[in-house]
Write a protein that holds these residues in place. Structure first.
Motif, PDB file in Angstrom:
ATOM      1  N   VAL A 107       0.845  -1.204   0.000  1.00 12.85           N
ATOM      2  CA  VAL A 107       0.000   0.000   0.000  1.00 12.85           C
ATOM      3  C   VAL A 107       0.876   1.249   0.000  1.00 12.85           C
ATOM      4  O   VAL A 107       0.636   2.203  -0.749  1.00 12.85           O
ATOM      5  CB  VAL A 107      -0.941   0.002   1.224  1.00 12.85           C
ATOM      6  N   THR A 108       1.913   1.235   0.838  1.00 11.94           N
ATOM      7  CA  THR A 108       2.816   2.381   0.916  1.00 11.94           C
ATOM      8  C   THR A 108       3.517   2.621  -0.413  1.00 11.94           C
ATOM      9  O   THR A 108       3.632   3.769  -0.871  1.00 11.94           O
ATOM     10  CB  THR A 108       3.871   2.151   2.020  1.00 11.94           C
ATOM     11  N   LEU A 130       3.345   6.049  -2.547  1.00 14.90           N
ATOM     12  CA  LEU A 130       4.586   6.758  -2.824  1.00 14.90           C
ATOM     13  C   LEU A 130       4.730   7.051  -4.313  1.00 14.90           C
ATOM     14  O   LEU A 130       5.073   8.170  -4.722  1.00 14.90           O
ATOM     15  CB  LEU A 130       5.786   5.936  -2.350  1.00 14.90           C
ATOM     16  N   ALA A 131       4.487   6.026  -5.132  1.00 20.17           N
ATOM     17  CA  ALA A 131       4.587   6.214  -6.579  1.00 20.17           C
ATOM     18  C   ALA A 131       3.588   7.259  -7.063  1.00 20.17           C
ATOM     19  O   ALA A 131       3.915   8.100  -7.908  1.00 20.17           O
ATOM     20  CB  ALA A 131       4.364   4.878  -7.294  1.00 20.17           C
ATOM     21  N   GLN A 132       2.369   7.217  -6.528  1.00 19.43           N
ATOM     22  CA  GLN A 132       1.367   8.190  -6.951  1.00 19.43           C
ATOM     23  C   GLN A 132       1.772   9.613  -6.565  1.00 19.43           C
ATOM     24  O   GLN A 132       1.651  10.547  -7.359  1.00 19.43           O
ATOM     25  CB  GLN A 132       0.017   7.824  -6.339  1.00 19.43           C
ATOM     26  N   VAL A 138      -6.055  14.559  -9.807  1.00 13.87           N
ATOM     27  CA  VAL A 138      -5.696  13.486  -8.876  1.00 13.87           C
ATOM     28  C   VAL A 138      -6.503  12.212  -9.121  1.00 13.87           C
ATOM     29  O   VAL A 138      -5.972  11.099  -9.023  1.00 13.87           O
ATOM     30  CB  VAL A 138      -5.849  13.971  -7.408  1.00 13.87           C
ATOM     31  N   ARG A 139      -7.784  12.327  -9.450  1.00 13.88           N
ATOM     32  CA  ARG A 139      -8.584  11.117  -9.710  1.00 13.88           C
ATOM     33  C   ARG A 139      -8.081  10.392 -10.953  1.00 13.88           C
ATOM     34  O   ARG A 139      -8.031   9.155 -10.994  1.00 13.88           O
ATOM     35  CB  ARG A 139     -10.055  11.492  -9.865  1.00 13.88           C
ATOM     36  N   GLU A 140      -7.707  11.167 -11.976  1.00 15.81           N
ATOM     37  CA  GLU A 140      -7.155  10.558 -13.182  1.00 15.81           C
ATOM     38  C   GLU A 140      -5.790   9.935 -12.896  1.00 15.81           C
ATOM     39  O   GLU A 140      -5.438   8.903 -13.470  1.00 15.81           O
ATOM     40  CB  GLU A 140      -7.038  11.615 -14.284  1.00 15.81           C
ATOM     41  N   ARG A 179      -3.625   2.727 -11.084  1.00 10.53           N
ATOM     42  CA  ARG A 179      -4.289   1.429 -10.905  1.00 10.53           C
ATOM     43  C   ARG A 179      -4.246   0.595 -12.183  1.00 10.53           C
ATOM     44  O   ARG A 179      -4.248  -0.636 -12.123  1.00 10.53           O
ATOM     45  CB  ARG A 179      -5.738   1.646 -10.477  1.00 10.53           C
ATOM     46  N   SER A 180      -4.198   1.254 -13.324  1.00  5.64           N
ATOM     47  CA  SER A 180      -4.162   0.521 -14.593  1.00  5.64           C
ATOM     48  C   SER A 180      -2.803  -0.128 -14.836  1.00  5.64           C
ATOM     49  O   SER A 180      -2.682  -1.022 -15.675  1.00  5.64           O
ATOM     50  CB  SER A 180      -4.505   1.452 -15.764  1.00  5.64           C
TER      51      SER A 180
END
Length: 250
Positions: A174-175, A179-181, A195-197, A203-204
């Motif tokens: 999860v971390t 972090l990547a995001q 941010v939602r995109e 996730r893709s």
């Protein structure tokens, strides 16, 4: 599975980029050093308060006999520290990005310029004040999501054995994702991706994201290491975004 290796490759490439461009490495160290001072103070407080917190959170165990009471609460204290470190790894990036927004924006922009045939970087067209507001708002949203996960993992961490084995592994995954995001948000925000995109994009390509973020999450458990890896992590995240851009365009 190839994406896992590719994700790690971007992390290594980012460290190599700042290694070749040492002026930008030094430039990118400053926000992390400021955050490190804040973290040292926070962990001193955690070291003194973890025992009291666990005792307060488990009144049902007050009447347990020795050695079970000591073992149970000892496991929980370890769990508090592990989950605290995982949350700190995510929060370190978010806090450092807020403090260092102007620094990392310039660093990410320089990576884009150095990798572009025309020497130009994508621009959002927004003012610096607007960029800072959006970055702060998105970081707070991500911290809120991370806090929900931290509470859930802490609750699962109360389960003996499972809480000290499986839960930390899930926590690292999860971390790594968060972090990547957070790190890619610097380059994605400049490209006008909300941010939602950003989350949908991450996730893709989960394996790619984990390949980049999980090794970083493990390294970020040591705040001093996080300070020195942060400039290269921003550079690597920008390189990752460039290739995601190319893949999307094609």
């Amino acid at each position: 599975m190839r994406d896992l290796g590719n994700g790690f490759g971007y992390l290594v490439a980012g460290q190599r980029w700042v290694g070749r461009n040492r002026r930008w490495f030094g430039f990118g160290l400053l926000p992390g050093l400021i955050t490190l001072v804040i973290y040292v103070a926070a962990f001193i407080g955690l070291a003194f308060g973890a025992d009291d917190f666990v005792t307060w959170a488990t009144p049902f165990a007050d009447d347990w006999s020795a050695p079970w009471l000591g073992l149970f609460r000892g496991f929980l204290v370890v769990g508090v520290f592990v989950l605290g470190l995982l949350l700190a790894a995510v929060a370190f990036t978010a806090v450092t990005l807020i403090i260092g927004q102007p620094f990392y924006e310039k660093l990410s922009e320089q990576v884009d310029k150095s990798e572009s045939p025309d020497g130009r970087a994508p621009e959002s067209g927004r003012s610096m004040a607007r960029e800072l507001w959006i970055s702060t708002r998105d970081s707070i949203r991500l911290l809120a999501r991370a806090l929900v996960w931290a509470v859930l993992l802490f609750a699962l961490g109360l389960i003996p054995v499972l809480g000290q084995t499986v839960v930390p592994v899930i926590g690292i995954g999860v971390t790594g994702f968060f972090l990547a995001q957070e790190l890619t948000s610097v380059a994605l925000q400049r490209r006008g991706v909300q941010v939602r995109e950003q989350l949908a994009l991450m996730r893709s390509r989960r394996l790619l994201v984990w390949g980049f973020g999980v090794p970083l999450a493990v390294a970020f458990l040591i705040p001093v290491v996080a300070v020195f890896l942060m400039p290269g992590a921003v550079a690597g995240a920008t390189l990752l975004v460039r290739d995601l851009d190319s893949a999307t365009a094609s």
